[in-house]
Design a protein around this motif. Structure first.
Motif, PDB file in Angstrom:
ATOM      1  N   SER A  54      34.923  28.011  49.136  1.00  0.00           N
ATOM      2  CA  SER A  54      36.128  28.089  49.941  1.00  0.00           C
ATOM      3  C   SER A  54      35.849  28.967  51.150  1.00  0.00           C
ATOM      4  O   SER A  54      34.851  29.672  51.211  1.00  0.00           O
ATOM      5  N   ALA A  55      36.757  28.938  52.091  1.00  0.00           N
ATOM      6  CA  ALA A  55      36.613  29.787  53.275  1.00  0.00           C
ATOM      7  C   ALA A  55      36.630  31.257  52.856  1.00  0.00           C
ATOM      8  O   ALA A  55      35.926  32.072  53.425  1.00  0.00           O
ATOM      9  N   GLY A  56      37.406  31.569  51.821  1.00  0.00           N
ATOM     10  CA  GLY A  56      37.455  32.950  51.327  1.00  0.00           C
ATOM     11  C   GLY A  56      36.116  33.396  50.768  1.00  0.00           C
ATOM     12  O   GLY A  56      35.664  34.509  51.009  1.00  0.00           O
ATOM     13  N   HIS A  57      35.463  32.508  50.025  1.00  0.00           N
ATOM     14  CA  HIS A  57      34.144  32.844  49.464  1.00  0.00           C
ATOM     15  C   HIS A  57      33.131  33.036  50.577  1.00  0.00           C
ATOM     16  O   HIS A  57      32.324  33.956  50.540  1.00  0.00           O
ATOM     17  N   GLY A 106      42.764  36.206  46.311  1.00  0.00           N
ATOM     18  CA  GLY A 106      43.821  35.865  45.369  1.00  0.00           C
ATOM     19  C   GLY A 106      43.416  35.957  43.911  1.00  0.00           C
ATOM     20  O   GLY A 106      43.911  35.206  43.083  1.00  0.00           O
ATOM     21  N   GLY A 107      42.504  36.826  43.586  1.00  0.00           N
ATOM     22  CA  GLY A 107      42.102  36.993  42.194  1.00  0.00           C
ATOM     23  C   GLY A 107      41.147  35.924  41.699  1.00  0.00           C
ATOM     24  O   GLY A 107      40.869  35.850  40.506  1.00  0.00           O
ATOM     25  N   ALA A 108      40.663  35.084  42.605  1.00  0.00           N
ATOM     26  CA  ALA A 108      39.703  34.056  42.200  1.00  0.00           C
ATOM     27  C   ALA A 108      38.407  34.718  41.768  1.00  0.00           C
ATOM     28  O   ALA A 108      38.047  35.786  42.247  1.00  0.00           O
ATOM     29  N   GLU A 109      37.724  34.075  40.844  1.00  0.00           N
ATOM     30  CA  GLU A 109      36.449  34.619  40.366  1.00  0.00           C
ATOM     31  C   GLU A 109      35.419  34.578  41.473  1.00  0.00           C
ATOM     32  O   GLU A 109      35.415  33.675  42.302  1.00  0.00           O
ATOM     33  N   LEU A 110      34.545  35.558  41.444  1.00  0.00           N
ATOM     34  CA  LEU A 110      33.471  35.596  42.424  1.00  0.00           C
ATOM     35  C   LEU A 110      32.395  34.579  42.056  1.00  0.00           C
ATOM     36  O   LEU A 110      32.111  34.367  40.881  1.00  0.00           O
TER      37      LEU A 110
END
Length: 140
Positions: free
Chosen positions: A25-28, A79-83
């Motif tokens: 994702s863009a967040g990752h 948002g608390g997604a796993e790394l």
């Protein structure tokens, strides 16, 4: 005649998709980029503290503070997604670099403390030479 291969193909596709890593994702990607920039800044600071006598520690601290702010925002936006595994590996590398950086900072602080102690001792010896003692003023 009804073609029953369609459901098998769809289930096979679903199974293959489940085996693939999740798309980044863009967040990752943003988190990985920030971690990379922090790693680079910490490495540069560590080397510079050991080799460059005119290194601007204040500017380096400001840059690290800005990156820390970016990192905290990226983690919050995750948002608390796993790394991802690569992010976990990057964090481990960052911790190792931070440990080396800490050692360099402690060595720098130790050197500053040693110089301050030498200056303090010189001042105390200069004051104790009798120049400003009460006995010296009484003789005149």
């Amino acid at each position: 005649m009804v073609d029953q291969t369609q459901p098998k193909d769809e289930s096979a596709r679903a199974e293959r998709a489940a085996d693939l890593p999740a798309p980044r994702s863009a967040g990752h990607a943003g988190l990985a980029s920030i971690i990379s920039r922090i790693e680079q800044a910490v490495e540069e600071e560590t080397v510079a503290m050991r080799t460059d006598t005119s290194f601007d520690l204040r500017a380096s601290n400001a840059r690290k503070s800005r990156y820390l702010y970016e990192l905290s925002r990226a983690v919050k936006n995750n948002g608390g997604a796993e790394l991802a595994d690569e992010q976990r590996a990057a964090i481990v590398r960052l911790r190792e670099k931070l440990a080396k950086n800490e050692a360099a900072i402690l060595a720098h602080l130790s050197a500053v403390n040693e110089v301050a102690t030498l200056i303090q001792g010189a001042i105390q010896r200069a004051e104790a030479d009798g120049t400003y003692s009460a006995g010296e003023f009484a003789r005149r």
